[in-house]
Design a protein around this motif. Structure first.
Motif, PDB file in Angstrom:
ATOM      1  N   ALA A   1       4.246  12.746 -16.369  1.00 45.69           N
ATOM      2  CA  ALA A   1       4.876  14.058 -15.865  1.00 45.69           C
ATOM      3  C   ALA A   1       4.741  14.850 -14.008  1.00 45.69           C
ATOM      4  O   ALA A   1       5.975  14.649 -14.012  1.00 45.69           O
ATOM      5  N   ASN A   2       3.626  14.746 -14.624  1.00 48.32           N
ATOM      6  CA  ASN A   2       3.766  15.874 -13.195  1.00 48.32           C
ATOM      7  C   ASN A   2       3.478  14.379 -11.824  1.00 48.32           C
ATOM      8  O   ASN A   2       4.187  14.944 -10.714  1.00 48.32           O
ATOM      9  N   GLU A   3       3.772  12.972 -12.063  1.00 49.67           N
ATOM     10  CA  GLU A   3       4.512  12.094 -10.683  1.00 49.67           C
ATOM     11  C   GLU A   3       5.675  12.325 -10.695  1.00 49.67           C
ATOM     12  O   GLU A   3       6.004  12.470  -9.651  1.00 49.67           O
ATOM     13  N   LEU A   4       6.467  12.842 -11.906  1.00 50.44           N
ATOM     14  CA  LEU A   4       7.817  11.974 -11.962  1.00 50.44           C
ATOM     15  C   LEU A   4       8.718  14.016 -11.273  1.00 50.44           C
ATOM     16  O   LEU A   4       8.982  13.877 -11.054  1.00 50.44           O
ATOM     17  N   GLU A   5       7.312  14.893 -11.470  1.00 47.48           N
ATOM     18  CA  GLU A   5       7.677  16.277 -10.869  1.00 47.48           C
ATOM     19  C   GLU A   5       7.064  16.575  -9.205  1.00 47.48           C
ATOM     20  O   GLU A   5       8.955  16.880  -8.960  1.00 47.48           O
ATOM     21  N   THR A   6       6.613  15.619  -8.965  1.00 43.00           N
ATOM     22  CA  THR A   6       6.141  15.234  -7.824  1.00 43.00           C
ATOM     23  C   THR A   6       7.791  14.499  -6.798  1.00 43.00           C
ATOM     24  O   THR A   6       7.701  15.334  -5.633  1.00 43.00           O
ATOM     25  N   VAL A   7       7.639  13.866  -7.515  1.00 37.01           N
ATOM     26  CA  VAL A   7       8.640  12.636  -6.854  1.00 37.01           C
ATOM     27  C   VAL A   7       9.906  13.362  -7.389  1.00 37.01           C
ATOM     28  O   VAL A   7      10.863  13.582  -5.620  1.00 37.01           O
ATOM     29  N   GLN A   8      10.600  14.073  -7.740  1.00 41.33           N
ATOM     30  CA  GLN A   8      11.622  14.271  -7.724  1.00 41.33           C
ATOM     31  C   GLN A   8      12.039  15.833  -7.378  1.00 41.33           C
ATOM     32  O   GLN A   8      12.905  15.611  -7.023  1.00 41.33           O
ATOM     33  N   LYS A   9      11.044  15.976  -7.424  1.00 47.50           N
ATOM     34  CA  LYS A   9      10.585  17.864  -7.056  1.00 47.50           C
ATOM     35  C   LYS A   9      11.977  18.950  -8.556  1.00 47.50           C
ATOM     36  O   LYS A   9      12.392  19.930  -8.125  1.00 47.50           O
TER      37      LYS A   9
END
Length: 208
Positions: free
Chosen positions: A5-13
């Motif tokens: 979830a953190n990776e997704l939020e970091t990539v997609q902002k």
């Protein structure tokens, strides 16, 4: 799952994401006792969340048809048929995993209106030793709510006079349950993704 979830939020902002919901059973057919429902990110293919549904507990040796369960870490958290397990694993409110209890409250501001009556449907499910207590709170008293059927309350039941009824609250307290899945033993508004015209939480307020 947290890292996904953190990776997704970091990539997609953003915390918003397109996902696919899927389920897998212990075995084929319509008689499996366990199902795992997963939420998978469409962008990176990683699992963001999952839930294990069980109609049988290997620890206490009873199935969903038994009302009495041994005093242990019972894993039963579902009581309907196997085909409904996948969609049902997606929609309900529960405590945060690992917590022993939780409260949620809805408050209605009635300062500018005069209530005549209120109709409430508040459906909930419990498993093992899980408990859910729901109350309707007014200036006059606190009324326990059913989690199985619709209830109707008049102004006289909620207040001594029209002017004093300026607020109503509905509070649900979720507690108890056994073992690692105790948080799943108290569930609000459970229903399948394919359910239509079914409203497990319904409030109809009529004014004078």
């Amino acid at each position: 799952m947290t890292s996904a979830a953190n990776e997704l939020e970091t990539v997609q902002k953003t915390s918003d994401a397109e996902v696919t919901c899927n389920g897998t059973w212990q075995r084929r057919g319509y008689s499996p006792l366990q199902c795992v429902a997963t939420v998978i990110s469409d962008s990176n293919g990683r699992v963001l969340d999952y839930e294990t549904l069980s109609r049988h507990c290997p620890k206490c040796g009873v199935d969903k048809s038994q009302k009495e369960k041994a005093d242990n870490q019972c894993t039963i958290n579902y009581s309907r048929s196997a085909p409904t397990m996948e969609p049902a694993g997606m929609v309900y409110l529960a405590r945060v995993e690992g917590t022993s209890d939780a409260d949620i409250t809805w408050t209605f501001d009635l300062r500018q209106v005069v209530l005549d009556k209120i109709e409430i449907k508040f459906l909930a499910s419990t498993f093992s030793t899980g408990k859910i207590n729901v109350t309707l709170v007014s200036p006059k008293n606190s009324i326990p709510l059913s989690t199985e059927h619709v209830q109707i309350f008049s102004l006289a039941e909620l207040s001594t006079d029209e002017s004093s009824l300026n607020q109503l609250s509905i509070t649900a307290r979720l507690s108890y349950g056994l073992g690692d899945v105790a948080w799943q033993h108290t569930q609000l508004f459970r229903q399948g993704l394919n359910s239509e015209n079914i409203y497990p939480f319904y409030i109809n307020i009529r004014f004078k």
